[in-house]
Scaffold this active site. Structure first.
Site, PDB file in Angstrom:
ATOM      1  N   ASP A  21       0.824  -1.205   0.000  1.00 24.61           N
ATOM      2  CA  ASP A  21       0.000   0.000   0.000  1.00 24.61           C
ATOM      3  C   ASP A  21       0.863   1.263   0.000  1.00 24.61           C
ATOM      4  OD1 ASP A  21      -2.287   1.489   0.032  1.00 24.61           O
ATOM      5  OD2 ASP A  21      -2.787   1.108   2.129  1.00 24.61           O
ATOM      6  N   ASN A  69     -10.386  -2.384  -6.723  1.00 25.30           N
ATOM      7  CA  ASN A  69      -9.518  -1.520  -7.532  1.00 25.30           C
ATOM      8  C   ASN A  69     -10.067  -1.253  -8.942  1.00 25.30           C
ATOM      9  OD1 ASN A  69      -6.358  -2.735  -6.132  1.00 25.30           O
ATOM     10  ND2 ASN A  69      -7.578  -0.964  -5.559  1.00 25.30           N
TER      11      ASN A  69
HETATM   12  C1  FPP Z   1      -1.479   0.195  -3.536  1.00 28.23           C
HETATM   13  O1  FPP Z   1      -1.070   1.509  -3.595  1.00 28.23           O
HETATM   14  C2  FPP Z   1      -0.990  -0.582  -4.661  1.00 28.23           C
HETATM   15  C3  FPP Z   1      -1.749  -1.121  -5.669  1.00 28.23           C
HETATM   16  C4  FPP Z   1      -3.216  -0.980  -5.770  1.00 28.23           C
HETATM   17  C5  FPP Z   1      -1.154  -1.878  -6.753  1.00 28.23           C
HETATM   18  C6  FPP Z   1       0.058  -2.689  -6.417  1.00 28.23           C
HETATM   19  C7  FPP Z   1       0.745  -2.963  -7.676  1.00 28.23           C
HETATM   20  C8  FPP Z   1       2.078  -2.944  -7.892  1.00 28.23           C
HETATM   21  C9  FPP Z   1       3.072  -2.745  -6.827  1.00 28.23           C
HETATM   22  C10 FPP Z   1       2.599  -3.091  -9.253  1.00 28.23           C
HETATM   23  C11 FPP Z   1       2.299  -4.364  -9.993  1.00 28.23           C
HETATM   24  C12 FPP Z   1       2.611  -5.618  -9.258  1.00 28.23           C
HETATM   25  C13 FPP Z   1       3.340  -6.671  -9.682  1.00 28.23           C
HETATM   26  C14 FPP Z   1       3.277  -7.901  -8.866  1.00 28.23           C
HETATM   27  C15 FPP Z   1       4.203  -6.691 -10.870  1.00 28.23           C
HETATM   28  P1  FPP Z   1      -2.190   2.602  -3.765  1.00 28.23           P
HETATM   29  O2  FPP Z   1      -2.278   2.969  -5.197  1.00 28.23           O
HETATM   30  O3  FPP Z   1      -3.448   2.125  -3.148  1.00 28.23           O
HETATM   31  O4  FPP Z   1      -1.577   3.780  -2.939  1.00 28.23           O
HETATM   32  P2  FPP Z   1      -2.369   4.885  -2.113  1.00 28.23           P
HETATM   33  O5  FPP Z   1      -3.074   4.165  -0.995  1.00 28.23           O
HETATM   34  O6  FPP Z   1      -1.275   5.765  -1.631  1.00 28.23           O
HETATM   35  O7  FPP Z   1      -3.301   5.553  -3.065  1.00 28.23           O
END
Ligand code: FPP
Length: 245
Positions: A21, A69
């Protein structure tokens, strides 16, 4: 203190699950677009996977995309999907070199066909690897997983292949997406949030939870080692008293 050397190799968690996160907030803090955060999130994935292999963790599960998401802005969803495809293509040689077996859990049929194809090709190509099973939770929601398991079981009962009185916790677990993978011993969430967010609700019943205030792109293998080290100082009683252990 060298945190890695302080870890007891005989008491490693067998399965670590992570909620990655804070990509968006990290990017915003730098005045960049959210996608910049996701791109750097991929580097953190690589770093943590390498750390897990280095120390000998056999199962790692990452929450890469939740069923919720899909409600994000279209462009961000598209960018995440593209990032996933390009990462899988790019990482395949490293998976092979490091003995990583890829798995995926979630409502995979909701993913774009291109991703389904890349996923199944990578899963097939890595199926004989044995060092570390990397499970990506994609279009994943734990409540839907539990409902899907219930439907499977109800179908078997209706067909007469399973008796109601034979439904046990083991049978239920065998009908979850995670069948064949042990429950996580340790669950890590970054970014200072302390929630489960519909992640592995059944499987986390006795899991130790560990929270980091770092944003996911800042998380590195030493943070993983710290989490493992802290996990080892916890007493897992599974409902028993200290004296009974
Ligand atoms: C949360 O941060 C992260 C995600 C929803 C996506 C996670 C994906 C990756 C790290 C990249 C792809 C993965 C792989 C396995 C290649 P957020 O966007 O919710 O952050 P925020 O809470 O600060 O908005």
């Amino acid at each position: 203190m060298n945190i890695k050397e302080s870890i007891d190799r005989t008491k490693l968690p067998q399965h670590i699950a992570i909620i990655m996160d804070g990509n968006g907030r990290w990017a915003k803090g730098l005045g960049k677009m959210r996608v910049f955060g996701h791109k750097n999130g991929v580097s953190a994935v690589r770093e943590v996977l390498e750390g897990a292999i280095e120390i000998g963790i056999p199962y790692l599960t990452l929450y890469a995309f939740s069923s919720e998401n899909w409600n994000r802005p279209k462009l961000e969803v598209k960018a995440l999907m593209e990032l996933l495809i390009s990462s899988l293509h790019k990482e395949l040689p490293t998976f092979q070199k490091n003995g990583v077996k890829l798995k995926a859990i979630g409502q995979l049929d909701h993913l774009p066909i291109k991703i389904q194809k890349t996923l199944s090709e990578t899963i097939e190509a890595t199926k004989n690897n044995t060092k570390c099973t990397l499970t990506l939770a994609l279009s994943y929601g734990s409540r839907s997983e539990i409902i899907d398991a219930t439907k499977n079981i109800a179908t078997k009962v209706a067909e007469g292949t399973l008796k109601i009185e034979d439904i046990t916790e083991d049978i239920f677990a065998q009908n979850l997406y995670t069948t064949g993978t042990p429950d996580p011993d340790l669950m890590i969430r970054t970014s200072g949030e302390q929630r489960i967010s519909n992640y592995l609700l059944w499987q986390l019943a006795y899991t130790e939870l560990w929270f980091s205030s770092k944003m996911w792109p800042e998380f590195d293998r030493n943070d993983l080692f710290q989490a493992i080290y802290d996990y080892q100082s916890r007493e897992r009683r599974f409902g028993k008293t200290s004296e009974q252990l």
